[in-house]
Design a protein around this motif. Structure first.
Motif, PDB file in Angstrom:
ATOM      1  N   PHE A   1       5.946  25.077  14.607  1.00 26.68           N
ATOM      2  CA  PHE A   1       6.730  24.651  13.684  1.00 26.68           C
ATOM      3  C   PHE A   1       8.111  25.026  13.496  1.00 26.68           C
ATOM      4  N   GLY A   2       8.555  26.226  13.738  1.00 23.43           N
ATOM      5  CA  GLY A   2       9.572  27.021  13.770  1.00 23.43           C
ATOM      6  C   GLY A   2      10.512  26.393  14.423  1.00 23.43           C
ATOM      7  N   LEU A   3      10.219  25.907  15.817  1.00 29.24           N
ATOM      8  CA  LEU A   3      10.929  25.164  16.697  1.00 29.24           C
ATOM      9  C   LEU A   3      11.103  23.739  16.474  1.00 29.24           C
ATOM     10  N   ALA A   4      10.187  23.249  15.599  1.00 31.93           N
ATOM     11  CA  ALA A   4      10.616  21.724  15.376  1.00 31.93           C
ATOM     12  C   ALA A   4      11.600  21.799  14.205  1.00 31.93           C
ATOM     13  N   VAL A   5      11.422  22.608  13.253  1.00 41.10           N
ATOM     14  CA  VAL A   5      12.288  22.569  12.239  1.00 41.10           C
ATOM     15  C   VAL A   5      13.833  23.015  12.772  1.00 41.10           C
ATOM     16  N   LEU A   6      14.199  23.751  13.545  1.00 41.37           N
ATOM     17  CA  LEU A   6      15.190  24.314  14.295  1.00 41.37           C
ATOM     18  C   LEU A   6      15.772  23.134  15.208  1.00 41.37           C
ATOM     19  N   GLY A   7      14.835  22.555  15.886  1.00 39.05           N
ATOM     20  CA  GLY A   7      15.386  21.278  16.598  1.00 39.05           C
ATOM     21  C   GLY A   7      15.628  20.159  15.906  1.00 39.05           C
ATOM     22  N   GLY A   8      15.157  20.012  14.654  1.00 40.70           N
ATOM     23  CA  GLY A   8      15.418  18.774  13.587  1.00 40.70           C
ATOM     24  C   GLY A   8      16.666  19.095  12.930  1.00 40.70           C
ATOM     25  N   ILE A   9      17.077  20.287  12.797  1.00 44.70           N
ATOM     26  CA  ILE A   9      18.386  20.875  12.067  1.00 44.70           C
ATOM     27  C   ILE A   9      19.384  20.470  12.899  1.00 44.70           C
ATOM     28  N   ALA A  10      18.987  21.201  14.438  1.00 43.04           N
ATOM     29  CA  ALA A  10      20.085  20.776  15.210  1.00 43.04           C
ATOM     30  C   ALA A  10      20.430  19.521  15.638  1.00 43.04           C
ATOM     31  N   ALA A  11      19.528  18.645  15.583  1.00 42.95           N
ATOM     32  CA  ALA A  11      19.323  17.149  15.871  1.00 42.95           C
ATOM     33  C   ALA A  11      20.347  16.534  14.846  1.00 42.95           C
ATOM     34  N   ILE A  12      20.202  16.690  13.428  1.00 41.14           N
ATOM     35  CA  ILE A  12      20.981  16.416  12.529  1.00 41.14           C
ATOM     36  C   ILE A  12      22.461  16.822  12.458  1.00 41.14           C
ATOM     37  N   VAL A  13      22.712  18.095  12.818  1.00 44.28           N
ATOM     38  CA  VAL A  13      24.182  18.475  12.895  1.00 44.28           C
ATOM     39  C   VAL A  13      24.655  17.850  14.107  1.00 44.28           C
ATOM     40  N   GLY A  14      23.958  17.811  15.455  1.00 41.47           N
ATOM     41  CA  GLY A  14      24.724  17.229  16.313  1.00 41.47           C
ATOM     42  C   GLY A  14      24.927  15.588  16.231  1.00 41.47           C
ATOM     43  N   LEU A  15      24.037  15.164  15.391  1.00 40.83           N
ATOM     44  CA  LEU A  15      24.427  13.458  15.325  1.00 40.83           C
ATOM     45  C   LEU A  15      25.447  13.373  14.232  1.00 40.83           C
ATOM     46  N   SER A  16      25.645  14.441  13.333  1.00 45.48           N
ATOM     47  CA  SER A  16      26.665  14.350  12.308  1.00 45.48           C
ATOM     48  C   SER A  16      27.909  14.301  12.990  1.00 45.48           C
ATOM     49  N   LEU A  17      27.934  15.357  14.074  1.00 43.97           N
ATOM     50  CA  LEU A  17      29.213  15.652  14.712  1.00 43.97           C
ATOM     51  C   LEU A  17      29.642  14.694  15.550  1.00 43.97           C
ATOM     52  N   LEU A  18      28.350  14.109  16.227  1.00 43.62           N
ATOM     53  CA  LEU A  18      28.834  12.686  16.978  1.00 43.62           C
ATOM     54  C   LEU A  18      29.543  11.513  16.328  1.00 43.62           C
ATOM     55  N   VAL A  19      28.903  11.203  14.976  1.00 43.61           N
ATOM     56  CA  VAL A  19      29.351  10.417  14.308  1.00 43.61           C
ATOM     57  C   VAL A  19      30.585  10.720  14.074  1.00 43.61           C
ATOM     58  N   ALA A  20      31.103  12.024  13.453  1.00 45.64           N
ATOM     59  CA  ALA A  20      32.576  12.322  13.052  1.00 45.64           C
ATOM     60  C   ALA A  20      33.366  11.885  14.238  1.00 45.64           C
ATOM     61  N   TRP A  21      32.953  12.518  15.183  1.00 49.78           N
ATOM     62  CA  TRP A  21      33.861  12.503  16.654  1.00 49.78           C
ATOM     63  C   TRP A  21      34.379  11.125  16.999  1.00 49.78           C
ATOM     64  N   ARG A  22      33.178  10.321  16.948  1.00 43.07           N
ATOM     65  CA  ARG A  22      33.471   8.962  17.368  1.00 43.07           C
ATOM     66  C   ARG A  22      34.043   7.989  16.283  1.00 43.07           C
ATOM     67  N   SER A  23      33.883   8.493  15.120  1.00 46.80           N
ATOM     68  CA  SER A  23      34.444   7.413  14.093  1.00 46.80           C
ATOM     69  C   SER A  23      36.099   7.506  13.920  1.00 46.80           C
ATOM     70  N   PRO A  24      36.773   6.307  13.834  1.00 45.19           N
ATOM     71  CA  PRO A  24      38.027   6.192  13.752  1.00 45.19           C
ATOM     72  C   PRO A  24      38.567   6.902  12.313  1.00 45.19           C
TER      73      PRO A  24
END
Length: 152
Positions: free
Chosen positions: A6-29
């Motif tokens: 459960f702990g790994l799933a929560v941490l993985g979900g948080i990391a995925a959200i942060v990573g996705l947010s950073l990717l969107v911010a980096w790729r957006s004009p």
């Protein structure tokens, strides 16, 4: 084992959200303000005028109080001069206290002070501070303005 998964799933979900947010911010004009459609509520000129108005109001209130006590009014120039003198005094004190000391002596003084602080904390049942926590607290105190003493 279930708690670990459960702990790994929560941490993985948080990391995925942060990573996705950073990717969107980096790729957006454009910049973030454009993405959020954010516009400042006031212009910098208006902010500067508000600051000047605040200072004027505080000085007027202080002068009204001084008049009630029979003291002369203070001008903005007098207040600015007093602030400059206090800042110069603080710089001189820092240079006087820290200027002639070697780094080894300063580290030894800091260790002595930390031991004294931790002894006092232990007497009051509080946990000891680490050296980095002690330095952070000293830095915060140095940033906090305090009125000068009347007789120096």
């Amino acid at each position: 084992m279930g708690d670990l998964g459960f702990g790994l799933a929560v941490l993985g979900g948080i990391a995925a959200i942060v990573g996705l947010s950073l990717l969107v911010a980096w790729r957006s004009p454009g910049d973030v303000a454009q993405i959020l459609d954010w516009k400042p509520t006031r212009s910098p000129e208006l902010e500067a005028q508000n600051e000047a108005d605040d200072v004027s109001q505080m000085l007027a209130a202080q002068n009204a109080r001084r008049r009630r006590r029979g003291q002369p009014d203070r001008t903005l120039e007098q207040v600015e001069l007093e602030v400059a003198r206090d800042q110069a005094w603080r710089r001189e004190q820092c240079e006087r206290l820290l200027g002639g000391e070697s780094p080894a002596e300063a580290a030894e003084d800091e260790a002595d002070l930390l031991r004294a602080v931790n002894a006092r904390r232990a007497r009051h049942g509080r946990p000891p501070l680490t050296a980095s926590e002690y330095r952070e607290r000293l830095a915060l105190r140095a940033e906090t303005p305090r009125p000068p003493r009347a007789a120096r």
